[in-house]
Motif scaffolding. Sequence first.
Motif, PDB file in Angstrom:
ATOM      1  N   HIS A 189     -84.434  20.588  27.940  1.00 22.27           N
ATOM      2  CA  HIS A 189     -84.767  21.757  27.120  1.00 22.27           C
ATOM      3  C   HIS A 189     -84.234  23.059  27.706  1.00 22.27           C
ATOM      4  CE1 HIS A 189     -87.261  19.836  24.132  1.00 22.27           C
ATOM      5  NE2 HIS A 189     -87.851  19.136  25.086  1.00 22.27           N
ATOM      6  N   TYR A 190     -83.628  22.968  28.893  1.00 22.93           N
ATOM      7  CA  TYR A 190     -83.145  24.180  29.560  1.00 22.93           C
ATOM      8  C   TYR A 190     -81.624  24.165  29.666  1.00 22.93           C
ATOM      9  CZ  TYR A 190     -88.039  24.179  31.086  1.00 22.93           C
ATOM     10  OH  TYR A 190     -89.404  24.142  31.123  1.00 22.93           O
ATOM     11  N   SER A 191     -81.030  25.317  29.491  1.00 22.04           N
ATOM     12  CA  SER A 191     -79.565  25.386  29.549  1.00 22.04           C
ATOM     13  C   SER A 191     -79.050  25.339  30.990  1.00 22.04           C
ATOM     14  CB  SER A 191     -79.071  26.654  28.846  1.00 22.04           C
ATOM     15  OG  SER A 191     -79.650  27.792  29.444  1.00 22.04           O
ATOM     16  N   ASP A 192     -79.947  25.428  31.958  1.00 19.08           N
ATOM     17  CA  ASP A 192     -79.503  25.352  33.361  1.00 19.08           C
ATOM     18  C   ASP A 192     -80.046  24.088  34.019  1.00 19.08           C
ATOM     19  OD1 ASP A 192     -82.171  25.921  33.389  1.00 19.08           O
ATOM     20  OD2 ASP A 192     -82.048  27.435  34.970  1.00 19.08           O
ATOM     21  N   ASN A 193     -80.369  23.107  33.161  1.00 15.85           N
ATOM     22  CA  ASN A 193     -80.910  21.842  33.650  1.00 15.85           C
ATOM     23  C   ASN A 193     -82.202  22.044  34.473  1.00 15.85           C
ATOM     24  OD1 ASN A 193     -80.808  19.041  33.720  1.00 15.85           O
ATOM     25  ND2 ASN A 193     -79.808  19.035  35.739  1.00 15.85           N
ATOM     26  N   GLY A 194     -82.938  23.073  34.110  1.00 12.13           N
ATOM     27  CA  GLY A 194     -84.250  23.269  34.731  1.00 12.13           C
ATOM     28  C   GLY A 194     -84.235  23.931  36.097  1.00 12.13           C
ATOM     29  N   GLU A 195     -83.112  24.505  36.477  1.00 16.19           N
ATOM     30  CA  GLU A 195     -83.024  25.134  37.810  1.00 16.19           C
ATOM     31  C   GLU A 195     -83.997  26.305  37.960  1.00 16.19           C
ATOM     32  OE1 GLU A 195     -79.218  26.344  39.493  1.00 16.19           O
ATOM     33  OE2 GLU A 195     -78.393  24.492  38.628  1.00 16.19           O
ATOM     34  N   ALA A 196     -84.005  27.187  36.963  1.00 18.67           N
ATOM     35  CA  ALA A 196     -84.858  28.384  37.054  1.00 18.67           C
ATOM     36  C   ALA A 196     -86.325  27.989  37.097  1.00 18.67           C
ATOM     37  CB  ALA A 196     -84.585  29.312  35.873  1.00 18.67           C
ATOM     38  N   VAL A 197     -86.702  27.029  36.274  1.00 17.06           N
ATOM     39  CA  VAL A 197     -88.113  26.649  36.229  1.00 17.06           C
ATOM     40  C   VAL A 197     -88.507  25.908  37.508  1.00 17.06           C
ATOM     41  CG1 VAL A 197     -88.076  24.392  35.066  1.00 17.06           C
ATOM     42  CG2 VAL A 197     -89.913  26.023  34.569  1.00 17.06           C
ATOM     43  N   HIS A 198     -87.571  25.197  38.064  1.00 22.40           N
ATOM     44  CA  HIS A 198     -87.853  24.506  39.322  1.00 22.40           C
ATOM     45  C   HIS A 198     -88.144  25.522  40.438  1.00 22.40           C
ATOM     46  CE1 HIS A 198     -87.869  21.516  42.444  1.00 22.40           C
ATOM     47  NE2 HIS A 198     -86.963  22.213  43.127  1.00 22.40           N
ATOM     48  N   PHE A 215     -81.978  47.641  35.910  1.00 21.99           N
ATOM     49  CA  PHE A 215     -81.121  47.828  37.088  1.00 21.99           C
ATOM     50  C   PHE A 215     -80.914  46.515  37.829  1.00 21.99           C
ATOM     51  CE2 PHE A 215     -85.460  48.986  38.492  1.00 21.99           C
ATOM     52  CZ  PHE A 215     -85.609  48.193  39.608  1.00 21.99           C
ATOM     53  N   TRP A 216     -81.774  45.531  37.565  1.00 25.13           N
ATOM     54  CA  TRP A 216     -81.666  44.240  38.242  1.00 25.13           C
ATOM     55  C   TRP A 216     -80.818  43.235  37.448  1.00 25.13           C
ATOM     56  CZ3 TRP A 216     -83.577  41.015  34.592  1.00 25.13           C
ATOM     57  CH2 TRP A 216     -84.553  41.510  33.724  1.00 25.13           C
ATOM     58  N   TRP A 217     -80.213  43.720  36.346  1.00 24.51           N
ATOM     59  CA  TRP A 217     -79.500  42.819  35.439  1.00 24.51           C
ATOM     60  C   TRP A 217     -78.291  42.162  36.085  1.00 24.51           C
ATOM     61  CZ3 TRP A 217     -80.631  40.919  30.739  1.00 24.51           C
ATOM     62  CH2 TRP A 217     -79.608  40.300  30.029  1.00 24.51           C
ATOM     63  N   GLN A 218     -78.159  40.847  35.845  1.00 16.98           N
ATOM     64  CA  GLN A 218     -76.955  40.123  36.236  1.00 16.98           C
ATOM     65  C   GLN A 218     -76.333  39.560  34.977  1.00 16.98           C
ATOM     66  OE1 GLN A 218     -78.862  37.310  38.874  1.00 16.98           O
ATOM     67  NE2 GLN A 218     -78.010  38.323  40.674  1.00 16.98           N
ATOM     68  N   ASP A 219     -75.019  39.643  34.888  1.00 13.21           N
ATOM     69  CA  ASP A 219     -74.352  39.199  33.659  1.00 13.21           C
ATOM     70  C   ASP A 219     -74.568  37.715  33.380  1.00 13.21           C
ATOM     71  OD1 ASP A 219     -73.589  41.765  33.463  1.00 13.21           O
ATOM     72  OD2 ASP A 219     -71.463  41.427  33.928  1.00 13.21           O
ATOM     73  N   SER A 220     -74.922  36.952  34.419  1.00 14.07           N
ATOM     74  CA  SER A 220     -75.125  35.515  34.202  1.00 14.07           C
ATOM     75  C   SER A 220     -76.319  35.240  33.285  1.00 14.07           C
ATOM     76  CB  SER A 220     -75.312  34.811  35.546  1.00 14.07           C
ATOM     77  OG  SER A 220     -76.386  35.406  36.254  1.00 14.07           O
ATOM     78  N   TYR A 221     -77.226  36.199  33.092  1.00 12.76           N
ATOM     79  CA  TYR A 221     -78.338  35.993  32.151  1.00 12.76           C
ATOM     80  C   TYR A 221     -77.806  35.781  30.743  1.00 12.76           C
ATOM     81  CZ  TYR A 221     -81.307  37.766  35.882  1.00 12.76           C
ATOM     82  OH  TYR A 221     -81.935  37.948  37.069  1.00 12.76           O
ATOM     83  N   MET A 231     -85.020  32.834  29.654  1.00 15.25           N
ATOM     84  CA  MET A 231     -83.630  32.968  29.212  1.00 15.25           C
ATOM     85  C   MET A 231     -82.920  31.612  29.147  1.00 15.25           C
ATOM     86  SD  MET A 231     -83.125  36.034  28.308  1.00 15.25           S
ATOM     87  CE  MET A 231     -81.361  36.332  28.158  1.00 15.25           C
ATOM     88  N   HIS A 232     -83.411  30.649  29.908  1.00 11.92           N
ATOM     89  CA  HIS A 232     -82.758  29.341  29.917  1.00 11.92           C
ATOM     90  C   HIS A 232     -83.422  28.315  28.999  1.00 11.92           C
ATOM     91  CE1 HIS A 232     -80.774  30.980  33.589  1.00 11.92           C
ATOM     92  NE2 HIS A 232     -79.755  30.392  32.995  1.00 11.92           N
TER      93      HIS A 232
END
Length: 675
Positions: free
Chosen positions: A63-72, A221-227, A109-110
């Motif tokens: 269900h995550y576009s990063d294969n669950g990395e952020a939630v992990h 100010f903490w924005w990263q384009d990868s979001y 976001m993921h």
Amino acid sequence: MKSTLLLLAVAGAALLSVASADASNAQKQHDVNFLLWKVNEHLRDEKHKEYAKTFDPEADKSHYSDNGEAVHRLMKELKDNRLLQQKHWFSLFNDRHREEAIMLFDVFMHCKDWETAVKNAAYFRDRMNEGEFVYAVYAAVIHHPLAEHVVLPPLYEVTPHMFTNTEVIQEAYAAKMRQTPTKIKSTFTGTARNKEQRVAYFGEDIGMNTHHVFWHLEFPFWWQDSYSHKLDRKGENFYWVHNQLTVRFDAERISNYLEPVEELHWDKPIHDGFAPHTSYKYGGAFPSRPDNVEFEDVDGVARVRDMIIIESRIRDAIAHGFIIKEDGSHIDIMNDRGADVLGDVIESSLYSPNAQYYGALHNTAHIMLGRQTDPHGKYNMPPGVMEHFETATRDPGFFRLHKYMDNIFREHKDSLPSYTFDELNFEGVHVTNVAIDGTLETYFEDFEYSLLNAVDDTEEIADVDIDTYVPRLDHKDFSYNIEINNEKGSETLATIRIFAWPRQDNNGVEFSFDDGRWQAIELDKFWVKLSPGNNNIVRKSADSSVTVHDVPSFKTLMEKTEAALSSGGDLDLHEFESATGLPNRFLLPKGNQNGMEFDLLVCVTDGEADAAMPDLHTKDDFMHYGVNGVYPDKRPHGYPFDRHVEDERIFEQVTNFHHSHVKVYHHGEHIHHHD
Ligand SMILES: [Cu+2]
């Protein structure tokens, strides 16, 4: 404002395929409403309660576009018991608090589908700090393509403590205990003995505070384009939104016979003290600051000396005309891109090409100012109002700080060559007349909002209405009536830019054109198609592209959502989707009884050359501070008044500009429309 461009360009096919099976707008709005409703209490929606209990965020990573990395990552922090406790203050300027809030934002976001996002939201709402949760939800709703049509409830009704005086909040608690419906009067802080109180209606306006928060959420100010994508002209937007707050505040001051704001100096006392009369929901009162405090080093943040060094490095860069990147190479800033680079440097954001060397002047200054009451942490005070975008403008120190930074930008802008006649001229286009239909008149009107979410409660006892009312500046509707003669012999796309600046200072001394134009207030900007010959353009004040309309109250939002859900009908809240922009009520500065004089400039420029995207003349809600992947206007913010004016006669010679004088009246009447 969420971007369709962005959806197509970045999220790609995977997102579009799940979008078809996605929840309805009404369902999404329902979820967001209930996730934010009584956020310091337990969840109230049965389905959300169930999610919070039974959902396992890591069970299905598809269900995550990063294969669950952020939630992990977040789950690991949770299991290790490292997350900030609940019922504790939250500040974005606290590195750890911010890191945690962003971890949750990253999870949202993921999420590839709405349901996964809601399940995560319910799960983490039960387990994370409430302030971090609210921040992450607001940021995600603004930036996630799946939340494109969701309207965020007014922040002053989600976290009323950040917008409402302590005395009023205390009365609200008492009303809740008594179970009596109550309307409480709010007043601005300070007394008549403090002349800064005359302009407190500006810095303490709940709509203006919300605008400030939203702008910083659109361009974090903490924005990263990868979001998801690059935020177009982020640094320049930073400069411009704060320039506009600065010049508008000065216009309010002149309206009230006050001198313009003096810029802050690190080596001089902070003249005005401040008593915020505001408290955290958890963590006590916001610290006060007495008058004439000398800046002290703040433990763990910065020394005053560091601030001066950083400032002089930035001023050096402006004098040299280039920024030195981390690798030693140079970025030329002697051009229209210069303000953008400088904005990234001064804030600083993660876009800064060299934060190691140029530091973070703005962000660090906010913390420095916020901590002057307890610089060594001896009294265990919570962060000051300057450390929250919701509350920062309540402190007159905010405007002194921003005047200081605005002057740094001016130093840069003034180092660029002035515009020439040929650059400003739009051959064959003449503005023959500009008139105002109606009068330019402001007034105060009482506005009510609910404090229900401020007080503690239990599910068993029904709510009673607890509201507060507060005077807000507003203006009568008016229109610009603009006559344009187009000699080009064919249809011509034109940009219309409307600016105003105070004609005189508080002593009645006229500003020079060059000083006046630096204080230009942007009133509107739009595109039109001019027919050959004479054109009469009527533009309503309500349509200004730099302002937004009030979002419906949280209660109205919920009622509309539930009505749409139960009837299966459509929920169209289109006009409220973006809350980035000044409240339309604030379009005109207050003015005064005798009529405060303003220079009014209407500039018609080549729409074809200016437009960064097609068909702008057919759009009416595109502008604000520009997101959608691309800022619609190619010209620098403030054009054509952003550069030093060597010879003001040029502005009278070009016939595509029109210069007149108008007066803004304020008769002191006060409209009450509560019981
Ligand atoms: Cu700001």
